[in-house]
Write an enzyme that holds these catalytic residues in place. Structure first.
Site, PDB file in Angstrom:
ATOM      1  N   TYR A  59       0.796  -1.227   0.000  1.00  0.00           N
ATOM      2  CA  TYR A  59       0.000   0.000   0.000  1.00  0.00           C
ATOM      3  C   TYR A  59       0.833   1.284   0.000  1.00  0.00           C
ATOM      4  CZ  TYR A  59      -4.413  -2.538   0.398  1.00  0.00           C
ATOM      5  OH  TYR A  59      -5.504  -3.340   0.153  1.00  0.00           O
ATOM      6  N   ASN A  90       7.177  -2.876   3.493  1.00  0.00           N
ATOM      7  CA  ASN A  90       8.190  -2.117   2.751  1.00  0.00           C
ATOM      8  C   ASN A  90       7.671  -0.715   2.429  1.00  0.00           C
ATOM      9  OD1 ASN A  90       6.331  -3.215   0.901  1.00  0.00           O
ATOM     10  ND2 ASN A  90       7.828  -3.227  -0.762  1.00  0.00           N
ATOM     11  N   HIS A 175      10.328 -13.503   0.811  1.00  0.00           N
ATOM     12  CA  HIS A 175      10.589 -13.212  -0.596  1.00  0.00           C
ATOM     13  C   HIS A 175      11.928 -13.879  -0.886  1.00  0.00           C
ATOM     14  CE1 HIS A 175      10.815 -10.248  -4.131  1.00  0.00           C
ATOM     15  NE2 HIS A 175      11.999 -10.847  -4.125  1.00  0.00           N
ATOM     16  N   ASP A 301       0.079 -10.080  -4.655  1.00  0.00           N
ATOM     17  CA  ASP A 301       1.283  -9.235  -4.696  1.00  0.00           C
ATOM     18  C   ASP A 301       0.954  -7.896  -5.367  1.00  0.00           C
ATOM     19  OD1 ASP A 301       3.875  -8.315  -4.392  1.00  0.00           O
ATOM     20  OD2 ASP A 301       4.730  -9.581  -5.965  1.00  0.00           O
TER      21      ASP A 301
END
Length: 425
Positions: A59, A90, A175, A301
């Protein structure tokens, strides 16, 4: 006030039934036939589903709100039928302290129109080898841990992180990317990279880190979740690990299921994502992995960017593709309606009860009396076109625009309140 959704095809407990859904005081009161209420929503010919669950969204808020913010991101989720999401950390600043985490959780609740669960980072600032205080982050509201966008480069760091996560009963969602092997790549290693004269991304950048982490997960007993698996070897590694009793789950992204490197028409930034689009063999392995239970769920994602960041060639474009608003309809159209690769019930499970189950999101992704009235209604009968003007996200970076689809969202409800209705921007 009681609201009843009448005459829909309802997805409940893995089955499709013809039923009404009665809502009262923000909760599902009953599911049955001939139910009545003060307000009636006619769902004749429509699919009535639990609100979908997406455990992987970005977001950009705070720090890069020109790309997306909590309000627009959650509106995009609602437009796609999602009522519960997991927001990656992130952002700037990374919520790696209890105070920052508390603030993020509060902002998500105040600005979001869907339920937003917040990830904490595996390491401080996502790029260091220092671990934050997991117990404090969990107490402040973190529901799981991820450095998504970055692989944890040092095995010792990941080993310590898994030990601490296990102590605090937190999932590590990785990830998987070895930067030394990724080596500034752009396109999957193969003929397409040669054709476009772009730096290749070897599958080893993903698979070697998955192999490492599976051994660490076996040693620590942590719940290790792999984000966006994209290669045949990744699926094989997870399949073997599950057979060995390792506590591992994983997700596939819609774009890796729907597209391959062969679909890249030219040097087009909208097709640049990380992991990159892979081979047809990899795509086939992902579908087999879903069908045999190796892959547990689908997550979008959702990674919005400003239009100018995706213009021009792939070399300079940002990595990422939106997904919240297109996931259900594109997957339904391709794999259920057209190719009949899997059933509607399977698709709904991978997008609702399965992600909720994997991440322990109790009462999310199900339609049951007593559960929150989080509901999505989809139109499976009429064909529509994906158009930029209808997107709620700030990001329009998807190659699916212009595609004819079935399964458009008609209405989305969160806690019994309508948060999206078709035709309203």
């Amino acid at each position: 006030m009681q609201t009843v959704i009448k005459n829909g095809t309802v997805y409940q407990n893995g089955r499709l039934i013809h039923a009404d859904v009665l809502i009262e005081d923000q909760k599902i009161k009953a599911i049955g036939t001939d139910l009545t209420g003060d307000k009636v929503i006619d769902a004749t010919g429509k699919l009535v589903s639990p609100g979908l669950v997406d455990v992987h969204v970005h977001y950009r808020d705070p720090g890069q709100t020109y790309k997306e913010d909590i309000e627009t991101g959650s509106k995009a989720a609602a437009h796609g039928g999602f009522t519960t999401v997991g927001a990656m950390p992130n952002v700037t600043p990374v919520p790696d302290t209890p105070d920052l985490m508390k603030k993020m959780v509060q902002e998500n609740k105040q600005k979001g129109i869907v339920h937003i669960f917040q990830y904490g980072p595996i390491t401080k600032n996502e790029t260091t080898d220092e671990l934050p205080d997991y117990a404090a982050l969990k107490k402040a509201g973190a529901f799981a841990l991820s450095n998504d966008g970055h692989g944890v480069q040092t095995a010792q760091t990941m080993y310590l992180a898994m030990q601490e996560a296990k102590k605090n009963d937190l999932i590590v969602a990785a990830h998987a990317q070895d930067d030394s092997l990724f080596n500034h790549g752009i396109v999957n290693e193969g003929e397409k990279a040669k054709e476009l004269n772009l730096p290749p991304v070897t599958e080893l950048a993903e698979t070697t880190q998955i192999a490492r982490d599976l051994l660490l997960a076996e040693k620590t007993g942590v719940h290790y979740h792999i984000c966006h698996v994209s290669t045949k070897t990744s699926v094989e590694l997870v399949r073997m690990a599950k057979a060995c009793g390792i506590n591992v789950t994983c997700e596939a992204a819609p774009h890796h299921l729907l597209l391959t490197e062969d679909d890249i028409p030219k040097d087009n930034g909208y097709y640049k994502m990380n992991p990159p689009l892979r081979s047809k063999e990899d795509q086939a392995a992902l579908l087999v992995g879903l069908l045999d239970g190796t892959i547990d769920l689908i997550a979008t994602d959702h990674a919005p960017h400003a239009k100018q960041e995706k213009q021009g060639g792939m070399q300079n474009a940002a990595f990422g593709i939106t997904g919240s608003e297109t996931a259900f309809s594109t997957l339904y159209t391709k794999f259920v309606k057209e190719d009949k690769v899997f059933t509607l019930e399977q698709l709904l499970s991978w997008l609702s009860d399965q992600p909720a189950k994997v991440f322990g999101l109790k009462k999310a992704g199900v339609l049951e009396p007593g559960c929150p009235a989080d509901v999505a209604i989809f139109d499976l009968e009429h064909e529509t076109e994906l158009k930029e003007k209808n997107y709620q996200s700030k990001g329009i970076n998807t190659p699916f625009t212009g595609q004819k689809i079935y399964g458009a969202t008609v209405m989305t409800m969160v806690d019994g309140e309508v948060v999206y209705q078709r035709g309203e921007k």
